[in-house]
Enzyme design. Structure first.
Site, PDB file in Angstrom:
ATOM      1  N   GLU A  62      -6.181 -10.795  -0.599  1.00 40.98           N
ATOM      2  CA  GLU A  62      -6.900 -10.561   0.671  1.00 40.98           C
ATOM      3  C   GLU A  62      -8.403 -10.510   0.451  1.00 40.98           C
ATOM      4  O   GLU A  62      -9.103  -9.699   1.057  1.00 40.98           O
ATOM      5  CB  GLU A  62      -6.414  -9.243   1.314  1.00 40.98           C
ATOM      6  CG  GLU A  62      -4.923  -9.168   1.478  1.00 40.98           C
ATOM      7  CD  GLU A  62      -4.434  -7.939   2.228  1.00 40.98           C
ATOM      8  OE1 GLU A  62      -5.250  -7.229   2.830  1.00 40.98           O
ATOM      9  OE2 GLU A  62      -3.211  -7.708   2.213  1.00 40.98           O
TER      10      GLU A  62
ATOM     11  N   GLU B 296       0.792  -1.249   0.000  1.00 35.69           N
ATOM     12  CA  GLU B 296       0.000   0.000   0.000  1.00 35.69           C
ATOM     13  C   GLU B 296       0.821   1.295   0.000  1.00 35.69           C
ATOM     14  O   GLU B 296       0.599   2.194   0.802  1.00 35.69           O
ATOM     15  CB  GLU B 296      -0.944   0.012   1.218  1.00 35.69           C
ATOM     16  CG  GLU B 296      -1.910  -1.149   1.233  1.00 35.69           C
ATOM     17  CD  GLU B 296      -2.810  -1.143   2.471  1.00 35.69           C
ATOM     18  OE1 GLU B 296      -2.594  -0.333   3.386  1.00 35.69           O
ATOM     19  OE2 GLU B 296      -3.739  -1.961   2.505  1.00 35.69           O
TER      20      GLU B 296
ATOM     21  N   HIS C 192     -10.511  -6.388  -1.172  1.00 33.18           N
ATOM     22  CA  HIS C 192     -11.465  -6.259  -0.064  1.00 33.18           C
ATOM     23  C   HIS C 192     -12.688  -5.555  -0.642  1.00 33.18           C
ATOM     24  O   HIS C 192     -12.652  -4.347  -0.887  1.00 33.18           O
ATOM     25  CB  HIS C 192     -10.878  -5.385   1.055  1.00 33.18           C
ATOM     26  CG  HIS C 192      -9.747  -6.024   1.778  1.00 33.18           C
ATOM     27  ND1 HIS C 192      -9.903  -7.132   2.583  1.00 33.18           N
ATOM     28  CD2 HIS C 192      -8.429  -5.716   1.835  1.00 33.18           C
ATOM     29  CE1 HIS C 192      -8.738  -7.476   3.103  1.00 33.18           C
ATOM     30  NE2 HIS C 192      -7.824  -6.641   2.650  1.00 33.18           N
TER      31      HIS C 192
ATOM     32  N   ASP D 267     -12.263 -10.536   0.413  1.00 30.69           N
ATOM     33  CA  ASP D 267     -13.475 -10.758   1.199  1.00 30.69           C
ATOM     34  C   ASP D 267     -14.576  -9.907   0.586  1.00 30.69           C
ATOM     35  O   ASP D 267     -14.319  -8.920  -0.101  1.00 30.69           O
ATOM     36  CB  ASP D 267     -13.306 -10.485   2.706  1.00 30.69           C
ATOM     37  CG  ASP D 267     -12.435  -9.295   3.056  1.00 30.69           C
ATOM     38  OD1 ASP D 267     -12.421  -8.327   2.278  1.00 30.69           O
ATOM     39  OD2 ASP D 267     -11.795  -9.326   4.123  1.00 30.69           O
TER      40      ASP D 267
ATOM     41  N   ASN E  94       1.958  -5.161  -3.220  1.00 32.72           N
ATOM     42  CA  ASN E  94       0.570  -5.472  -2.852  1.00 32.72           C
ATOM     43  C   ASN E  94      -0.195  -4.187  -2.536  1.00 32.72           C
ATOM     44  O   ASN E  94       0.333  -3.300  -1.857  1.00 32.72           O
ATOM     45  CB  ASN E  94       0.622  -6.374  -1.602  1.00 32.72           C
ATOM     46  CG  ASN E  94      -0.720  -6.953  -1.206  1.00 32.72           C
ATOM     47  OD1 ASN E  94      -1.397  -7.573  -2.035  1.00 32.72           O
ATOM     48  ND2 ASN E  94      -1.110  -6.780   0.042  1.00 32.72           N
TER      49      ASN E  94
HETATM   50  C1  XIL Z   1      -5.376  -6.132   8.905  1.00 25.98           C
HETATM   51  C2  XIL Z   1      -5.583  -7.321   9.817  1.00 25.98           C
HETATM   52  O1  XIL Z   1      -6.595  -8.132   9.285  1.00 25.98           O
HETATM   53  C3  XIL Z   1      -5.942  -6.865  11.201  1.00 25.98           C
HETATM   54  O2  XIL Z   1      -5.907  -7.973  12.094  1.00 25.98           O
HETATM   55  C4  XIL Z   1      -4.976  -5.796  11.689  1.00 25.98           C
HETATM   56  O3  XIL Z   1      -5.426  -5.274  12.902  1.00 25.98           O
HETATM   57  C5  XIL Z   1      -4.811  -4.675  10.698  1.00 25.98           C
HETATM   58  O4  XIL Z   1      -4.429  -5.227   9.447  1.00 25.98           O
HETATM   59  N1  XIL Z   1      -4.687  -4.530   4.096  1.00 25.98           N
HETATM   60  C6  XIL Z   1      -3.611  -5.314   4.458  1.00 25.98           C
HETATM   61  C7  XIL Z   1      -3.700  -6.177   5.657  1.00 25.98           C
HETATM   62  O5  XIL Z   1      -2.618  -5.389   3.726  1.00 25.98           O
HETATM   63  O6  XIL Z   1      -2.453  -6.350   6.299  1.00 25.98           O
HETATM   64  C8  XIL Z   1      -4.716  -5.644   6.652  1.00 25.98           C
HETATM   65  O7  XIL Z   1      -4.840  -6.605   7.697  1.00 25.98           O
HETATM   66  C9  XIL Z   1      -6.033  -5.369   5.959  1.00 25.98           C
HETATM   67  C10 XIL Z   1      -5.885  -4.350   4.879  1.00 25.98           C
END
Ligand code: XIL
Length: 361
Positions: free
Chosen positions: A269, A154, A240, A271, A204
């Site tokens: 990631e 990010e 996400h 969801d 990423n």
């Molecule tokens: C999130 C985790 O799911 C949480 O447990 C933590 O508190 C914060 O990070 N993008 C990412 C992940 O790259 O590392 C993040 O994960 C969610 C958003």
């Protein structure tokens, strides 16, 4: 130990339940994905590895695991001169025991950093040394065990501008002349490659799945890195989906332009959040089918491009997911298994995609 008749029955029932769950005529998700040469992963939290249903589902259905938090700076670096690999090692060992590949996440991020680092008032030179040391140490520790790293997470914002961070510009690891560009990202990739030349190295990011200013900036950096031989192997797309369905055509086009550079795509990631009540129950039954369609579309897009080599969800089951926290508990139920580890329509939808989508080329 005395086993009463009642308890014996319990044991038989529990064992039978486990067996019934694992016998699926078309195979488990990881079996089907394995046949298609696709990695199917889940983010793993060490705290839940003591829960039998969690580990059973994880090992049965997924062939890849990624520590959700255990490899982030704040977890691995409790202090400047110490590393704590305990939780991350536990996850890596679990994965290896169950023949799962491990993705590492991550080596550089603006978030989830320890206070000693954020408030240490380090100079550029000191930060540069700290980062190089961290990357060498961590990627070195997992050499041969982590097959792919999110080296940088990010770094761009939604407008395609580099985000403010200690690594980039506050004060940044590079000299002022270089600090307004992607030099710090390039540097991190070069250090990661030196620490583990075999590992696949990924950039990423989130909300850069479609073609937009954010993904344009990532594409421009990827093109530049590939042209100049910076060791970049792939782009991670977080996916996400917290606010509705994405534009599938645009995602497919973005994947195509990146894979045309010779890069791999990992969906890292995923969801798909649904409105839920205070108890986390889905508000509208039809939403589960809608969610299944989103998962199916994304799986199909990935399968249709041979450069898309992994699909990972950000968690195993709805019982534990970051979505509640990220949406002030207005949304949830975003994964493939419900709170009782039962497969949801989305699970079936991905299987259907694995069974019926034509091979990519
Ligand atoms: C999130 C985790 O799911 C949480 O447990 C933590 O508190 C914060 O990070 N993008 C990412 C992940 O790259 O590392 C993040 O994960 C969610 C958003």
């Amino acid at each position: 130990m005395r086993v009463t008749g009642k308890c014996l029955l319990c044991i038989v029932l529990v064992a039978g339940f486990g067996a019934a769950q694992s016998v699926r005529p078309e195979g488990t998700l990881r079996q089907l994905a394995g046949r298609r040469g696709l990695l199917i992963g889940a983010a793993v939290n060490v705290h839940y590895l003591s829960e039998a249903a969690y580990t059973r589902t994880l090992a049965r259905e997924f062939n890849m695991a990624e520590p959700e938090d255990a490899m982030k700076w704040a977890a691995l670096r409790p202090c400047e001169n110490c590393f704590d690999f305990t939780d991350a090692d536990t996850i890596v060992n679990f994965a290896r025991l169950h023949d799962m590949k491990v993705r590492g996440h991550n080596l550089l991020w603006h978030s989830y950093n320890p206070d000693w680092l954020m408030q240490g008032h380090f100079t550029s030179k000191q930060l540069s040394h700290l980062l190089q040391d961290h990357i060498s140490h961590v990627a070195g520790h997992y050499r041969g065990k982590v097959f792919a790293w999110d080296v940088v997470n990010e770094a761009f914002d939604e407008n395609g501008k580099l985000r403010n961070s200690i690594w980039y510009n506050q004060p940044g690891i590079s000299r002022p002349l270089e600090s307004q560009n992607t030099f710090f990202i390039e540097q991190a990739f070069r250090w990661a490659h030196a620490a583990d030349p075999q590992a696949l190295l990924f950039y990423n990011d989130s909300e850069a799945e479609e073609i937009n200013p954010h993904s344009d900036a990532i594409y421009a950096m990827a093109l530049d890195f590939k042209t100049r031989g910076v060791p970049l192997d792939g782009i991670g797309m977080q996916m996400h989906f917290l606010r509705g369905a994405p534009n599938y055509d645009s995602i497919a086009k973005n994947i195509k332009r990146l894979t045309s550079l010779g890069l791999q795509i990992h969906i890292t990631e995923m969801d798909v959040a649904l409105p839920v009540d205070a108890a986390g129950r889905v508000l509208h039954v039809n939403d589960l089918q809608w969610q299944a369609n989103v998962y199916r579309h994304i799986a199909e897009i990935c399968l249709a491009n041979s450069g898309c080599t992994a699909l990972q969800t950000w968690g195993v089951a709805d019982k534990y997911s970051w979505v509640g926290w990220a949406t002030h508990h207005t949304k949830g139920a975003a994964l493939l298994f419900d709170k009782n580890y039962q497969p949801k329509p989305a699970y079936k939808a991905i299987k259907n995609a694995l069974l019926h989508t034509a091979y990519g080329h």
